[in-house]
Design a protein around this motif. Structure first.
Motif, short mmCIF file in Angstrom:
data_model
loop_
_atom_site.label_atom_id
_atom_site.label_comp_id
_atom_site.label_asym_id
_atom_site.label_seq_id
_atom_site.Cartn_x
_atom_site.Cartn_y
_atom_site.Cartn_z
N ASN A 384 -2.87 -3.75 6.01
CA ASN A 384 -1.62 -3.13 5.57
C ASN A 384 -0.61 -2.99 6.70
N ASP A 385 -1.07 -3.15 7.94
CA ASP A 385 -0.10 -3.03 9.05
C ASP A 385 0.46 -4.40 9.47
N MET A 386 0.05 -5.47 8.79
CA MET A 386 0.62 -6.78 9.11
C MET A 386 2.04 -6.88 8.53
N ARG A 387 2.85 -7.70 9.16
CA ARG A 387 4.22 -7.88 8.68
C ARG A 387 4.24 -8.35 7.22
N LEU A 388 3.27 -9.19 6.90
CA LEU A 388 3.15 -9.72 5.53
C LEU A 388 3.04 -8.61 4.50
N ALA A 389 2.43 -7.49 4.91
CA ALA A 389 2.21 -6.38 3.98
C ALA A 389 3.29 -5.31 4.09
N ARG A 390 4.15 -5.43 5.08
CA ARG A 390 5.12 -4.35 5.29
C ARG A 390 6.52 -4.74 4.84
N GLU A 391 6.86 -6.02 4.99
CA GLU A 391 8.25 -6.41 4.72
C GLU A 391 8.36 -7.18 3.41
N GLU A 392 9.50 -7.01 2.76
CA GLU A 392 9.73 -7.75 1.52
C GLU A 392 9.95 -9.23 1.86
N ILE A 393 9.18 -10.11 1.23
CA ILE A 393 9.30 -11.55 1.51
C ILE A 393 10.26 -12.20 0.53
N PHE A 394 10.21 -11.76 -0.73
CA PHE A 394 11.04 -12.34 -1.79
C PHE A 394 10.73 -13.82 -1.97
N GLY A 395 9.45 -14.13 -1.98
CA GLY A 395 9.00 -15.50 -2.20
C GLY A 395 7.59 -15.46 -2.77
N PRO A 396 7.03 -16.64 -3.08
CA PRO A 396 5.74 -16.70 -3.79
C PRO A 396 4.55 -16.54 -2.84
N VAL A 397 4.48 -15.42 -2.17
CA VAL A 397 3.42 -15.20 -1.18
C VAL A 397 2.71 -13.88 -1.47
N LEU A 398 1.41 -14.00 -1.72
CA LEU A 398 0.61 -12.81 -2.06
C LEU A 398 -0.31 -12.47 -0.90
N GLY A 399 -0.36 -11.20 -0.56
CA GLY A 399 -1.34 -10.72 0.42
C GLY A 399 -2.42 -9.93 -0.31
N VAL A 400 -3.70 -10.26 -0.08
CA VAL A 400 -4.78 -9.55 -0.76
C VAL A 400 -5.50 -8.66 0.25
N LEU A 401 -5.65 -7.40 -0.12
CA LEU A 401 -6.26 -6.39 0.75
C LEU A 401 -7.47 -5.79 0.03
N LYS A 402 -8.33 -5.16 0.80
CA LYS A 402 -9.58 -4.62 0.24
C LYS A 402 -9.51 -3.10 0.25
N PHE A 403 -10.09 -2.44 -0.78
CA PHE A 403 -10.24 -0.98 -0.69
C PHE A 403 -11.64 -0.57 -1.10
N ARG A 404 -12.09 0.58 -0.53
CA ARG A 404 -13.45 1.06 -0.81
C ARG A 404 -13.49 2.11 -1.90
N ASP A 405 -12.55 3.04 -1.87
CA ASP A 405 -12.54 4.09 -2.90
C ASP A 405 -11.08 4.43 -3.23
N ASP A 406 -10.93 5.30 -4.23
CA ASP A 406 -9.57 5.54 -4.73
C ASP A 406 -8.69 6.25 -3.72
N ASP A 407 -9.29 7.13 -2.91
CA ASP A 407 -8.47 7.82 -1.91
C ASP A 407 -7.87 6.82 -0.93
N GLU A 408 -8.71 5.88 -0.50
CA GLU A 408 -8.21 4.87 0.43
C GLU A 408 -7.14 4.00 -0.25
N MET A 409 -7.42 3.66 -1.50
CA MET A 409 -6.48 2.80 -2.24
C MET A 409 -5.11 3.47 -2.36
N ILE A 410 -5.07 4.73 -2.72
CA ILE A 410 -3.79 5.44 -2.87
C ILE A 410 -3.10 5.57 -1.51
N ARG A 411 -3.91 5.89 -0.48
CA ARG A 411 -3.32 6.04 0.85
C ARG A 411 -2.65 4.74 1.29
N LEU A 412 -3.35 3.61 1.12
CA LEU A 412 -2.79 2.32 1.53
C LEU A 412 -1.60 1.93 0.65
#
Ligand code: NAD
Length: 502
Positions: A384-412
């Motif tokens: 989530n700290d990569m530029r790919l995950a922080r800035e709006e790209i406005f193009g067909p590029v998906l970043g997939v991230l992993k979460f362990r539980d709901d607290d982590e998911m909401i936080r991210l």
């Protein structure tokens, strides 16, 4: 027969539209490009400051013209119904003009233009149902009530990605409330809005109620924002532009509505229906080439299904049909701007060097001439700290991230400057509703994505902007409340004490 067709405008200078009349601008002209070929197809005017002044003066005069000012609410509604019918009858032409300008696929532009007609009908019906309130103010012999009146001249500044739909989110409620508009389309997509101006005239709106001055943001857009004759700004576009506009409008003490960018989280839980979820994720990022403010560009997947979801996303991405935007079977057309292609490629390179794992796409497809195409692209192992995950790209590029539980998911999911849209796929309604309560986003889609309605308020939190389009909230945005107090006691009051309630 309208000249506002793709064929009629090829190689031509687009006019501007002021006080009910089309004319050639006295300003310089620049090229309008067709993203499918990368070639110039028309010339767009950079309207002069004097033309902006004239458009604002025409709108101000329309606000004082009895034919508009004193038109009954029901009759305003009738004009909007007529415009809705005209848009519906011209869907094909309007959609083709948009596709020519922004390269989005024709099937989508048809659907969105149809939605413009639906939106006009919705606000047409609302025109004579807008009411004030009567307020019991604890003062006998006093009547206290409110009336809603138009704000005045609205400066509408529109992006290129869905010009008619995004303009209509402002135009339909603003006209239903009796305002007048000065519209600045994106310099990259002006043609369909000029074609709409012709329909506005045909519907019978008085001259000056709707004006279009084309041109660049820094000149024409800025002149509208700063113009003392413009009462409110409705802006849809990028967050950095939004900041400039908010500051100029703030300086002029002028209200502004800002619909800005996003970096929306799209969550796939381990209990989701994976067929539907993967379809939703694909649609959330690749529809319109990712050039939508609500693009679900950060996909969070529960660790227990992470590999399976990546495999499915890769398989689905390989099936995406890339091609000419006006071909009926195309799913992904070109990007709207060459600068977008370069920007997206920069993000792809950056993500690689930051250590994200490219699992699909990443290049430009061959065999499509000089069109501005980019492959649908998926990165796994994104942080989530990569530029790919922080800035709006406005193009067909998906970043997939992993979460362990709901607290982590909401936080991210909430760990972003933006707060526009969000989506979650789960069969556990409690989990979905807990997500809904905790997510910092103006829109929450549960087991669906990219499903807006004109009847339902839309707008972002945080750096995605402020103000609400659509629904009843929109007529509040384009009206102002006047409070009226009548003393019917017939008595004089103490001249030196304010009449506050006891
Ligand atoms: P942009 O900000 O570059 O331009 C939008 C409009 O603002 C254009 O008409 C442009 O000419 C004008 N403009 C630019 N500088 C200006 C200035 N200084 N003063 C006044 N006007 C100025 O955005 P874009 O590239 O056309 O559109 C893409 C952006 O729009 C993306 O960030 C996307 O997320 C956002 N968007 C948001 C929504 C939403 O509902 N939140 C919807 C669609 C698009």
């Amino acid at each position: 027969m309208t000249r506002f067709t793709v064929g009629g405008l090829v190689g031509q200078r687009l006019p501007i539209f002021i006080n009910g009349t089309f004319r050639d601008s006295a300003g310089t002209h620049f090229a309008g490009f067709d993203p499918a070929t990368g070639e110039e197809w028309c010339q767009v005017a950079d309207s002069t400051a004097a033309e902006v002044d004239e458009a604002v003066a025409a709108a101000r005069a329309a606000m004082q013209n009895p034919a508009w000012r004193d038109l009954s609410q029901s009759d305003r509604g009738l004009l909007l119904y007529r415009l809705a019918d005209l848009v519906a009858a011209n869907v094909e032409n309007l959609a083709r003009l948009e596709t020519k300008d922004n390269g989005k696929i024709l099937r989508e532009m048809r659907a969105l233009t149809q939605a413009v007609s639906v939106g006009l009908r919705y606000f047409a019906g609302m025109a004579d149902k807008i009411e004030g309130t009567t307020i019991p103010v604890n003062k006998p012999d006093m009547l206290n009530f409110t009336v809603r009146e138009p704000v005045g001249v609205i400066g509408a500044i529109v992006p290129w990605n869905s010009p008619l739909l995004l303009l209509n989110r402002c135009m339909a409620p603003a006209l239903a409330m009796g305002n007048a508009l000065v519209v600045k389309p994106s310099e990259h997509a002006s043609a369909a809005i000029l074609a709409l101006a012709e329909l506005v005239t045909e519907a019978g709106f008085p001259a000056g109620v709707f004006n279009v001055v084309t041109g660049r943001g820094a000149s024409v857009g800025d002149a509208i924002v700063r113009h003392p004759g413009v009462n409110k700004i409705d802006f849809t576009g990028g967050t950095s532009t939004g900041r400039l506009i908010a500051s100029a409008a703030g300086n002029a003490l002028k209200p502004a509505m800002l619909e800005l960018g996003g970096k929306s989280p799209h969550i796939v839980c381990e209990d989701a229906d994976l067929d539907r979820a993967v379809n939703g994720v694909i649609s959330g990022i690749f529809a319109a080439g990712g050039q939508t403010c609500v693009a679900g560009s950060r996909c969070f997947v529960h660790e227990s299904i992470y590999d399976e979801v990546i495999d499915r996303l890769v398989a689905r991405t390989a099936e995406v049909r890339i091609g000419a935007p006006d071909a009926e079977d195309t799913q992904l057309g070109p990007l709207a701007l060459w600068s977008q292609v370069e920007k997206v490629q920069g993000f792809i390179e950056g993500a690689r060097s930051e250590g994200a794992r490219l699992v699909a796409g990443g290049g430009r497809p061959g065999g499509l001439g000089n069109g501005w195409y980019v492959e649908p692209t998926v990165f796994a192992d994104v942080r989530n700290d990569m530029r790919l995950a922080r800035e709006e790209i406005f193009g067909p590029v998906l970043g997939v991230l992993k979460f362990r539980d709901d607290d982590e998911m909401i936080r991210l999911a909430n760990d972003t400057a933006y707060g526009l849209a969000s989506g979650i796929w789960t069969n556990d309604i409690n989990r979905a509703l807990r997500f809904m309560r905790r997510i910092e986003a103006g829109m929450v889609w549960i087991n669906t994505y990219r499903s807006p309605s004109v009847m339902s308020p839309s707008g972002g939190f945080k750096e995605s902007g402020y103000g609400k389009h659509n629904g009843f909230a929109a007529v509040e945005e384009f009206s102002r409340i006047k409070t009226v107090v009548i003393d019917y006691s017939g008595k004089s009051q103490d001249a030196f004490v304010m009449r506050v309630a006891k």
